[in-house]
Design an enzyme around this catalytic site. Structure first.
Site, short mmCIF file in Angstrom:
data_model
loop_
_atom_site.label_atom_id
_atom_site.label_comp_id
_atom_site.label_asym_id
_atom_site.label_seq_id
_atom_site.Cartn_x
_atom_site.Cartn_y
_atom_site.Cartn_z
N ARG A 121 10.84 28.69 -11.59
CA ARG A 121 11.94 28.21 -12.44
C ARG A 121 12.06 26.70 -12.51
O ARG A 121 12.62 26.15 -13.47
CB ARG A 121 13.28 28.77 -11.95
CG ARG A 121 13.38 30.27 -12.13
CD ARG A 121 14.81 30.72 -12.35
NE ARG A 121 14.95 32.16 -12.17
CZ ARG A 121 14.54 33.06 -13.06
NH1 ARG A 121 13.98 32.66 -14.19
NH2 ARG A 121 14.69 34.34 -12.83
N PHE B 251 13.94 33.64 -22.52
CA PHE B 251 12.82 34.16 -21.71
C PHE B 251 12.95 33.85 -20.23
O PHE B 251 13.91 33.21 -19.81
CB PHE B 251 11.47 33.74 -22.30
CG PHE B 251 11.12 32.27 -22.27
CD1 PHE B 251 11.90 31.35 -21.61
CD2 PHE B 251 9.98 31.83 -22.93
CE1 PHE B 251 11.54 30.01 -21.58
CE2 PHE B 251 9.63 30.49 -22.91
CZ PHE B 251 10.41 29.59 -22.24
N GLU B 252 12.03 34.37 -19.47
CA GLU B 252 12.06 34.28 -18.00
C GLU B 252 13.41 34.75 -17.45
O GLU B 252 13.99 34.16 -16.57
CB GLU B 252 11.72 32.85 -17.54
CG GLU B 252 10.29 32.49 -17.89
CD GLU B 252 9.79 31.22 -17.20
OE1 GLU B 252 10.37 30.83 -16.17
OE2 GLU B 252 8.81 30.65 -17.70
N GLY B 253 13.91 35.85 -18.01
CA GLY B 253 15.23 36.37 -17.66
C GLY B 253 16.26 35.79 -18.60
O GLY B 253 16.46 34.59 -18.61
#
Lengths: 267, 583
Positions: free
Chosen positions: B272, B392-394
């Site tokens: 992240r 994206f990425e959660g």
């Protein structure tokens, strides 16, 4: 014919930083100012690397300054130079002293060629190369350039602009003069200072930066070199250029004349 | 001493505890890494700055040329986080994030191409690979000879990652992989795929679990679809990736059979700071653009930079950018400092930074006015590019639920202990007394603010005293609220998304506030009050902002319109339309 080349790099203020003079005029405000390698020196490093790629040899990069100057040496090593020498010095220097220190280093290193930027963009003095050649009693060629443009094929192929003679004893240097270029031939060893249109310097790749970490950087205290470190030229005071006063519009020629005559007193 | 394997700043915060040593002093990189980073940043700028015109063209074309990707490879941008022994730079999270920031200042698509490779594409190999697997692939990933892609998402498995339908079945010692992956960044240019598939777990009644596999593009049965036509980050490659009877030997299993879900989350958490850094880079470039624009643009006879409403926008951008950089740096510091349970904090950094970038992009475009809407200017592209980050990425919605529900873990565990002890207090009075008295102590600490340890920050610069006091007071209120929400909803909290979201917003505000305090304190200590005066102003503005928002959210825990809003939504679902036309 392999060449040993000594190339100098100076740590200078990044021209893209906002430079402010200290209120007391003793220097500039360094907070928030970025530093980088003198752009003319980058061209010198690039030329040295191209010469080495063509003829073989060694590129030694040298700087004078405090601990932080090692950053610029590392940058040159990351571009591909072989090893570095930092002449450690805090405090003011002038071109006479800089050239004296480089003379000592040149005598130690015994290169075939010393490459310097024609000037550094901080003080813009354009003297160190010339004085160094004089001190060494070597041939000198200043403002090295080339006939081909920076968009030319020779440049694309990263050909050096300095041409080594077949016997390796002389070097042809194209130099910029008013209204054109002239070609000099110097016998080696020589001092050459480089100008803006000699080449487009490469930038370091990340693997280059990694390799540079392992390259040797020797540190030499300037006090150990037997040079009297007392500058003859001293900066007394810095000040910003006066702000430009606003212009004014005039209605007609008689009014213009009147203003020029009475207020500006130029006609 | 703090236990680095389990300590979580935010979970402790919900218990009314401030784990100061996790955040203070503000993390800094090691000197050697810092020096190398400076050189890398300078080189990145030399590589990307002359490309502004290209980036705009590639955005329009929806693709970046192969030659440029080759240039990125030989420049070395794919080896950022790969250890030196495998030919990479060996950067930690902080330095990596900073490089992504620098790339994103120039172009979002380039940042994503590099980021998808390092943040998620090959990170699984780095985190869970066996020594043999690392030796086999990392050197080629470092040079970019192999570009990596992370293949989790499927048509039916977006936020619900466990719903993956790609399967890998045993065939002797091998595995046979089948399935389609959707919206895979670098899908069409990658040679190395980290693929998540359902695998039957032996001895678990045939229940399928996720497992990660390494798949390379040269294997039979691997293909990809066409490059997707996207709203933003258009030059970044996005495709479907298809696996048809791909035969994998056992040494392609990454991180253990059945551990795929947990590992996918670990990869995402650990990656992240790349995305966060990218957001910060975007904000910094927008602030440069918008401030120049506002000074040049004249209306009503003066530059619009002299107008209060323009100043308000720019000032907010500065605060948002500073706060985002603070939280991203702290999370990177936690990762590099060896903390293992940073999932909530990393999620907070993602949510905050992506939303701060979105606000900044939107307001920068507003400052530019009509020009901002024109393709000739960079603003509209940055707005389009920035939008994906919240998805994206959660998605930020899922991450909010995660932040709140994980944040209150310790509170829930304590309450469970308390309720069980209440039942069994007569059976084991001594143990029972311990549990109850711990809870009573915590409650007393929260209610009175007079007892207990670690109630607030103690090592911040004295100029931040008022903000530190506010923070301490808010921690108590948050802890009290967490306790109250859990006692009210119990396990049912999982279905209460309105309440959960509120708690998440509070925790996001509080953690980012803590990070800002830490950073400003470090600045005050390093530069002195005079030189760090601006940063102190940022802390003040941010403190006020947090106070306002936390107060509002706390109030709405008990008094809100949740049920009314839900019923309006249900009514709209029923109609599948808006129900009224004005006449």
């Amino acid at each position: 014919m392999p060449l040993k080349i000594l190339v100098t790099v100076k740590r200078v203020e990044d021209p893209e930083s906002k430079i402010k003079v200290k209120p007391d005029g003793t220097g500039i405000v360094t907070d928030g100012v970025n530093y980088k390698m003198n752009p003319f020196d980058e061209i010198g490093v690039e030329e040295a690397l191209r010469l080495k790629e063509k003829h073989g040899g060694e590129v030694v990069v040298a700087s004078i300054g405090g601990d932080k100057s090692i950053t610029e040496i590392r940058s040159a090593l990351a571009m591909g130079a072989d090893r570095g020498v930092l002449l450690k010095h805090e405090g003011a220097l002038d071109p006479l002293l800089v050239s004296a220190l480089f003379q000592k280093l040149t005598e130690q290193e015994k290169p075939d060629l010393v490459l310097l930027g024609k000037q550094s963009i901080d003080d813009d003095q354009n003297q160190t190369g010339q004085i160094l050649a004089e001190r060494l009693a070597w041939a000198q060629a200043t403002f090295a350039s080339k006939k081909e443009s920076l968009e030319s094929e020779a440049e694309q192929k990263k050909q050096p602009g300095l041409v080594l003679s077949a016997d390796g004893k002389k070097m042809q240097v194209v130099r910029e003069v008013d209204g054109g270029v002239e070609t000099l031939e110097v016998s080696l060893p020589a001092v050459v200072t480089v100008d803006l249109r000699l080449n487009k310097p490469r930038f370091a790749s990340l693997p280059g930066i990694m390799k540079a970490k392992k390259k040797e950087v020797k540190e030499i205290a300037t006090a150990s070199l037997g040079v009297e470190l007392q500058p003859k030229v001293v900066v007394k005071k810095l000040f910003e250029p006066p702000k430009r006063a606003g212009g004014a519009k005039v209605a007609d020629v008689p009014e213009l004349w009147k203003k020029l005559h009475e207020e500006a007193k130029v006609v | 001493m703090i236990d680095k394997s389990s300590a979580s700043f935010v979970q402790s915060l919900c218990m009314g505890q401030v784990l100061e040593e996790m955040l203070v002093p503000f993390p800094t990189m090691k000197k050697g890494e810092q020096e190398m980073l400076e050189q890398v940043l300078a080189s990145v700028n030399q590589l990307l700055a002359p490309r502004q015109k290209d980036f705009r063209e590639w955005d329009l074309a929806g693709e970046m040329p192969k030659e440029f990707i080759e240039e990125l490879k030989s420049f070395g941008l794919f080896g950022l986080i790969i250890p030196e022994e495998f030919g990479g730079m060996g950067f930690g999270s902080a330095a990596y994030s900073r490089v992504l920031q620098e790339i994103a200042r120039h172009d979002g698509s380039v940042a994503l191409t590099v980021g998808a490779h390092s943040s998620i594409g090959m990170r699984g190999l780095l985190l869970f690979g066996t020594p043999e697997q690392k030796k086999r692939w990392l050197p080629r990933l470092a040079t970019g000879e192999m570009i990596a892609a992370f293949c989790l998402t499927e048509p039916g498995a977006g936020s619900d990652a466990a719903a993956v339908r790609t399967t890998a079945v045993r065939d002797g010692n091998d595995w046979v992989l089948n399935g389609d992956k959707l919206w895979i960044t670098n899908g069409g240019i990658a040679q190395f795929y980290t693929v998540f598939a359902k695998t039957p777990v032996p001895g678990d009644g045939g229940k399928a679990q996720l497992t990660a596999f390494v798949v390379t593009s040269d294997m039979k049965g691997v293909s990809h679809g066409p490059h997707e036509d996207k709203m933003g980050i258009r030059a970044s490659n996005t495709t479907t990736v298809l696996f048809e009877d791909v035969r994998l030997t056992a040494d392609h299993v990454l991180g253990g059979v059945g551990k795929g879900f947990k590992n996918a989350m670990k990869i995402l958490n650990s990656g992240r700071t790349g995305l966060g850094g990218g957001c910060v880079g975007g904000m910094k470039s927008l602030i440069s653009l918008a401030t120049k624009q506002a000074k040049e643009r004249k209306q009503f006879g003066q530059p619009i930079s002299s107008f209060g409403l323009v100043k308000q926008k720019i000032g907010d951008m500065v605060v948002d950018c500073y706060a985002s950089e603070s939280v991203v740096t702290v999370v990177a510091g936690l990762i590099d400092g060896g903390y293992e349970d940073y999932a909530v904090e990393a999620a907070i950094s993602k949510v905050f930074a992506t939303e701060a970038l979105w606000r900044t992009a939107d307001e920068a475009l507003q400052v530019a006015g009509g020009n901002g809407y024109m393709r000739e200017y960079p603003y509209e592209r940055v707005v389009r590019d920035a939008r994906i980050n919240r998805l994206f990425e959660g998605t930020n919605d899922i991450l909010r639920l995660f932040i709140a529900l994980t944040g209150i873990n310790q509170v829930a565990a304590q309450l469970k202990d308390v309720s069980q002890t209440m039942k069994g207090v007569l059976a084991d009075p001594i143990k029972g007394f311990g549990v109850l008295s711990d809870y009573a102590k915590k409650t007393a600490a929260i209610r009175t603010g007079l007892v207990g340890d670690n109630r607030g920050f103690t090592k911040l610069h004295k100029a931040l005293e008022p903000q530190a006091e506010e923070f301490e007071e808010e921690v108590r209120e948050v802890a009290w609220a967490a306790d109250r929400i859990l006692r009210k909803h119990g396990k049912g909290i999982i279905g209460k998304q309105f309440a959960t979201r509120r708690l998440a917003d509070i925790l996001i505000d509080m953690f980012v506030f803590a990070c800002v305090l830490s950073r400003v304190s470090a600045a005050l200590q390093e530069k002195g009050e005079e030189q760090a005066a601006r940063e102190l102003e940022i802390a003040r503005v941010f403190a006020r902002r947090v106070r306002h928002s936390v107060r509002g959210n706390l109030r709405r825990i008990d008094v809100n319109d949740d049920e009314l809003v839900k019923s309006l939504a249900d009514d709209a679902f029923e109609r599948e339309a808006f129900g009224w036309d004005a006449r």
